[in-house]
Design a protein around this motif. Structure first.
Motif, PDB file in Angstrom:
ATOM      1  N   LEU A   2       0.822  -1.208   0.000  1.00  0.00           N
ATOM      2  CA  LEU A   2       0.000   0.000   0.000  1.00  0.00           C
ATOM      3  C   LEU A   2       0.859   1.262   0.000  1.00  0.00           C
ATOM      4  CD1 LEU A   2      -2.724  -1.149   2.550  1.00  0.00           C
ATOM      5  CD2 LEU A   2      -3.045  -0.814   0.093  1.00  0.00           C
ATOM      6  N   VAL A   3       1.920   1.290   0.799  1.00  0.00           N
ATOM      7  CA  VAL A   3       2.752   2.489   0.876  1.00  0.00           C
ATOM      8  C   VAL A   3       3.516   2.704  -0.429  1.00  0.00           C
ATOM      9  CG1 VAL A   3       4.719   3.545   2.046  1.00  0.00           C
ATOM     10  CG2 VAL A   3       2.922   2.451   3.379  1.00  0.00           C
ATOM     11  N   VAL A   4       4.094   1.647  -0.978  1.00  0.00           N
ATOM     12  CA  VAL A   4       4.789   1.788  -2.258  1.00  0.00           C
ATOM     13  C   VAL A   4       3.796   2.197  -3.345  1.00  0.00           C
ATOM     14  CG1 VAL A   4       6.079   0.549  -4.042  1.00  0.00           C
ATOM     15  CG2 VAL A   4       6.626   0.183  -1.644  1.00  0.00           C
ATOM     16  N   GLY A   5       2.592   1.637  -3.318  1.00  0.00           N
ATOM     17  CA  GLY A   5       1.572   2.050  -4.275  1.00  0.00           C
ATOM     18  C   GLY A   5       1.234   3.519  -4.144  1.00  0.00           C
ATOM     19  N   ALA A   6       1.156   4.024  -2.906  1.00  0.00           N
ATOM     20  CA  ALA A   6       0.867   5.440  -2.706  1.00  0.00           C
ATOM     21  C   ALA A   6       1.996   6.312  -3.256  1.00  0.00           C
ATOM     22  CB  ALA A   6       0.665   5.720  -1.213  1.00  0.00           C
ATOM     23  N   VAL A   7       3.248   5.932  -3.007  1.00  0.00           N
ATOM     24  CA  VAL A   7       4.380   6.714  -3.507  1.00  0.00           C
ATOM     25  C   VAL A   7       4.396   6.724  -5.031  1.00  0.00           C
ATOM     26  CG1 VAL A   7       6.902   6.784  -3.646  1.00  0.00           C
ATOM     27  CG2 VAL A   7       5.779   6.403  -1.440  1.00  0.00           C
ATOM     28  N   CYS A   8       4.195   5.566  -5.639  1.00  0.00           N
ATOM     29  CA  CYS A   8       4.200   5.500  -7.106  1.00  0.00           C
ATOM     30  C   CYS A   8       3.031   6.285  -7.691  1.00  0.00           C
ATOM     31  CB  CYS A   8       4.150   4.042  -7.553  1.00  0.00           C
ATOM     32  SG  CYS A   8       5.637   3.097  -7.136  1.00  0.00           S
ATOM     33  N   LEU A   9       1.880   6.246  -7.033  1.00  0.00           N
ATOM     34  CA  LEU A   9       0.740   7.030  -7.503  1.00  0.00           C
ATOM     35  C   LEU A   9       1.015   8.519  -7.398  1.00  0.00           C
ATOM     36  CD1 LEU A   9      -2.211   7.069  -8.497  1.00  0.00           C
ATOM     37  CD2 LEU A   9      -2.924   6.922  -6.105  1.00  0.00           C
ATOM     38  N   ALA A  10       1.693   8.938  -6.335  1.00  0.00           N
ATOM     39  CA  ALA A  10       2.011  10.354  -6.164  1.00  0.00           C
ATOM     40  C   ALA A  10       2.981  10.860  -7.224  1.00  0.00           C
ATOM     41  CB  ALA A  10       2.604  10.587  -4.778  1.00  0.00           C
ATOM     42  N   MET A  11       3.710   9.958  -7.881  1.00  0.00           N
ATOM     43  CA  MET A  11       4.687  10.367  -8.884  1.00  0.00           C
ATOM     44  C   MET A  11       4.093  10.443 -10.289  1.00  0.00           C
ATOM     45  SD  MET A  11       8.107   8.335  -7.726  1.00  0.00           S
ATOM     46  CE  MET A  11       8.860   8.661  -6.132  1.00  0.00           C
ATOM     47  N   ARG A  12       2.859  10.011 -10.439  1.00  0.00           N
ATOM     48  CA  ARG A  12       2.238  10.096 -11.760  1.00  0.00           C
ATOM     49  C   ARG A  12       1.890  11.546 -12.068  1.00  0.00           C
ATOM     50  NH1 ARG A  12      -1.840   5.422 -13.397  1.00  0.00           N
ATOM     51  NH2 ARG A  12      -1.284   6.410 -15.354  1.00  0.00           N
ATOM     52  N   ARG A  13       1.996  11.907 -13.331  1.00  0.00           N
ATOM     53  CA  ARG A  13       1.720  13.266 -13.757  1.00  0.00           C
ATOM     54  C   ARG A  13       0.713  13.269 -14.895  1.00  0.00           C
ATOM     55  NH1 ARG A  13       3.465  13.441  -9.767  1.00  0.00           N
ATOM     56  NH2 ARG A  13       5.278  14.484  -8.877  1.00  0.00           N
ATOM     57  N   PRO A  14      -0.205  14.224 -14.924  1.00  0.00           N
ATOM     58  CA  PRO A  14      -0.388  15.255 -13.899  1.00  0.00           C
ATOM     59  C   PRO A  14      -1.231  14.736 -12.750  1.00  0.00           C
ATOM     60  CG  PRO A  14      -1.942  15.617 -15.674  1.00  0.00           C
ATOM     61  CD  PRO A  14      -1.104  14.432 -16.097  1.00  0.00           C
ATOM     62  N   LEU A  15      -1.052  15.301 -11.576  1.00  0.00           N
ATOM     63  CA  LEU A  15      -1.896  14.952 -10.444  1.00  0.00           C
ATOM     64  C   LEU A  15      -3.235  15.679 -10.585  1.00  0.00           C
ATOM     65  CD1 LEU A  15       0.519  15.003  -7.380  1.00  0.00           C
ATOM     66  CD2 LEU A  15      -0.711  13.046  -8.299  1.00  0.00           C
ATOM     67  N   THR A  16      -4.312  14.966 -10.404  1.00  0.00           N
ATOM     68  CA  THR A  16      -5.663  15.504 -10.532  1.00  0.00           C
ATOM     69  C   THR A  16      -6.400  15.299  -9.209  1.00  0.00           C
ATOM     70  OG1 THR A  16      -6.565  13.396 -11.315  1.00  0.00           O
ATOM     71  CG2 THR A  16      -5.648  14.899 -12.981  1.00  0.00           C
TER      72      THR A  16
END
Length: 526
Positions: free
Chosen positions: A168-182
């Motif tokens: 879950l934590v790694v998934g959150a970090v990888c999701l936060a790195m996607r661009r653009p954030l919406t």
């Protein structure tokens, strides 16, 4: 009259036209797909090798140790899964994960799913490195510890919450790195962190960390003519709503069950145990009601912190009632607060000592041989649980499995994993080196671009379009870097060091290192 050369050219042109107009051979798409697959495999060959080895090792583990390996906490998780109610020591997120799989009545399936989650962590790391422009070899190298470390594989085979939490934590970090954030992706990020928090309470500080990162992203992404507050609220509001609503709902369930505010009822107890590594009542001068928790032995002669929670000789355990009553937890919290206020430097020194255990070259036995032994692939069948709560949990576990839950060790598969664990692990010193890579890469990058700090800020549309200008590239690895350090710092500050608490930080440290090296290249000038 046309020449022979012209007639030959005409025939060739007609042949090409007829070939284009003729129906395609049905085998052509298959051949094209095969060629594409071969090209894809060549590009990602190093990751496929690491992923394949990781998969093979997990298959050998499931064949060697069936149905699963047990930790003392495992039985409590099963009890909560079979009789849903908040636990006083651990949030119920992992128990609900067990509940989802209860219909299959198979702990072997549970650990198989956990092994799949471990493999998916490697996939997320690799994909994120490639999306941020890193080379395939760097992505593959970042995946090696999480896919091939024997202790990581053994942790996945234990019935504990750490594998789900790491995913879950790694998934959150990888999701936060996607661009653009919406707003939608920010809300999804909040939900993932809420699930992580309800799996292990160490996730709660991460909500604040990610809120600050989204705040910074919103400020950087605001156009010159827009109100900064509106740009910030566009991401932070959906994130905080999605993150805090599930946590608040669980806290309401906890309050309805115990008439206590919080997610667990053991924060004071664990902090008391942490401070007993240094607490000196002659310095603290506690009031009489707190003095019953003092230990007259000098700190150097005291046992590990966890003994003050579980050992029958602990001053806290000797108090009337169970250890985690509201009154006992409040009393322990008051003692811990007084110890920290009276001896702040000793508290800091003790925390740094515990943190330093994460970076040792070897793997000394800590906190005691029994706990340490749970992280090793066993050679013989582990003994049955001895504590009363674990005995109750064993009965519920047999109901969950609808059969015996005794570990069955099958050779030669188990022997292969024991031998592998003797040589294949990430030393703590190597983790420290990995954590030093991002600041070192930043320093190298600053030297290559000495005027970077004085350059004009790029236009806002460039920030919103791809988020790849130099300052935000730094914060990309910073997301993983700060999260890794938070996971390493919180346990020594609130409880004590444990080898399994350090493992979730490893994939994030590797991701930060891979991204920082990529960002340090001189052509990354934004």
């Amino acid at each position: 009259m046309t020449s022979a050369r012209e007639r030959l050219a005409g025939r060739r042109l007609g042949s090409r036209v007829r070939e284009r107009l003729a129906p395609r051979d049905p085998l052509h798409p298959v051949a094209w797909a095969r060629a594409e697959l071969r090209g894809w495999a060549r590009r990602h060959r190093w990751f496929l090798v690491v992923f394949g080895l990781g998969t093979l090792l997990r298959v050998v583990t499931t064949l060697g140790y069936r149905p699963a390996l047990w930790f003392p906490d495992s039985y409590t998780y099963v009890v909560t899964a079979m009789r849903p109610r908040p636990d006083l020591v651990r949030p119920a997120g992992y128990s609900m994960f067990l509940r989802l799989l209860e219909a299959f009545h198979s702990f072997a399936l549970v650990v198989t799913v956990q092994h799949v989650l471990g493999l998916l962590v490697g996939v997320m790391l690799y994909v994120t490195v490639l999306r941020r422009g890193g080379p395939p070899w760097a992505g593959a190298l970042a995946c090696v510890p999480v896919l091939l470390d024997a202790y990581q594989i053994e942790l996945e085979h234990l019935l504990v919450s750490d594998t789900l939490f790491t995913f879950l934590v790694v998934g959150a970090v990888c999701l936060a790195m996607r661009r653009p954030l919406t707003p939608r992706s920010a809300a999804a990020l909040g939900l993932v962190l809420a699930a992580a928090t309800l799996t292990r309470t160490v996730g709660l500080p991460l909500i604040a960390v990610f809120a600050l990162l989204l705040l910074a992203y919103g400020v950087r992404g605001a156009s010159a003519d827009a109100r900064p507050g509106r740009a910030v609220a566009r991401l932070t509001v959906p994130f905080l709503v999605a993150a805090l609503l599930p946590v608040a709902g669980y806290a309401g369930w906890f309050y309805a069950t115990y008439q206590r505010v919080g997610l667990v009822g053991s924060n004071g107890v664990f902090l008391y145990a942490r401070t007993m590594a240094f607490a000196d009542c002659s310095v603290m001068k506690p009031p009489p009601d707190l003095a019953v928790l003092c230990d007259s032995r000098p700190p150097a002669s005291r046992p590990a912190s966890q003994e003050y929670i579980w050992n029958a000789e602990s001053p806290l355990v000797r108090l009337p009632g169970i250890t985690f009553t509201k009154e006992t937890d409040t009393l322990a919290g008051r003692f811990a607060s007084l110890a920290i206020r009276s001896q702040p430097l000793d508290y800091l020194r003790g925390m740094l000592t515990e943190l330093g255990r994460s970076f040792t070259l070897d793997r000394p036995v800590y906190p005691d041989p029994e706990t340490y032994g749970y992280y090793e692939f066993p050679e013989t069948v582990p003994p049955p649980p001895g504590r009363h709560p674990a005995l109750v949990g064993k009965e519920f576990s047999q109901r969950y499995e609808r059969g015996p839950v005794t570990v069955r060790i099958t050779e030669p598969f188990a022997g292969v994993m024991r031998a592998y664990q003797d040589v294949a692990r990430l030393p703590g010193t190597a983790l420290l080196v990995i954590l030093l890579v991002p600041p070192a890469a930043w320093a190298v990058r600053a030297r290559w671009r000495p005027g970077a700090a004085r350059t004009r800020r790029p236009p806002a549309h460039r920030l919103r379009s791809n988020g790849t200008h130099s300052n935000w590239a730094d914060s990309n690895w910073g997301v993983a870097y700060v999260t890794a350090w938070a996971l390493l710092l919180v346990p020594p500050a609130t409880a004590q060091f444990d080898y399994r608490y350090a493992l979730p930080a490893v994939p994030l440290a590797c991701l930060a290192a891979a991204l920082s090296v990529r960002a340090s290249r001189p052509d990354m000038t934004g």
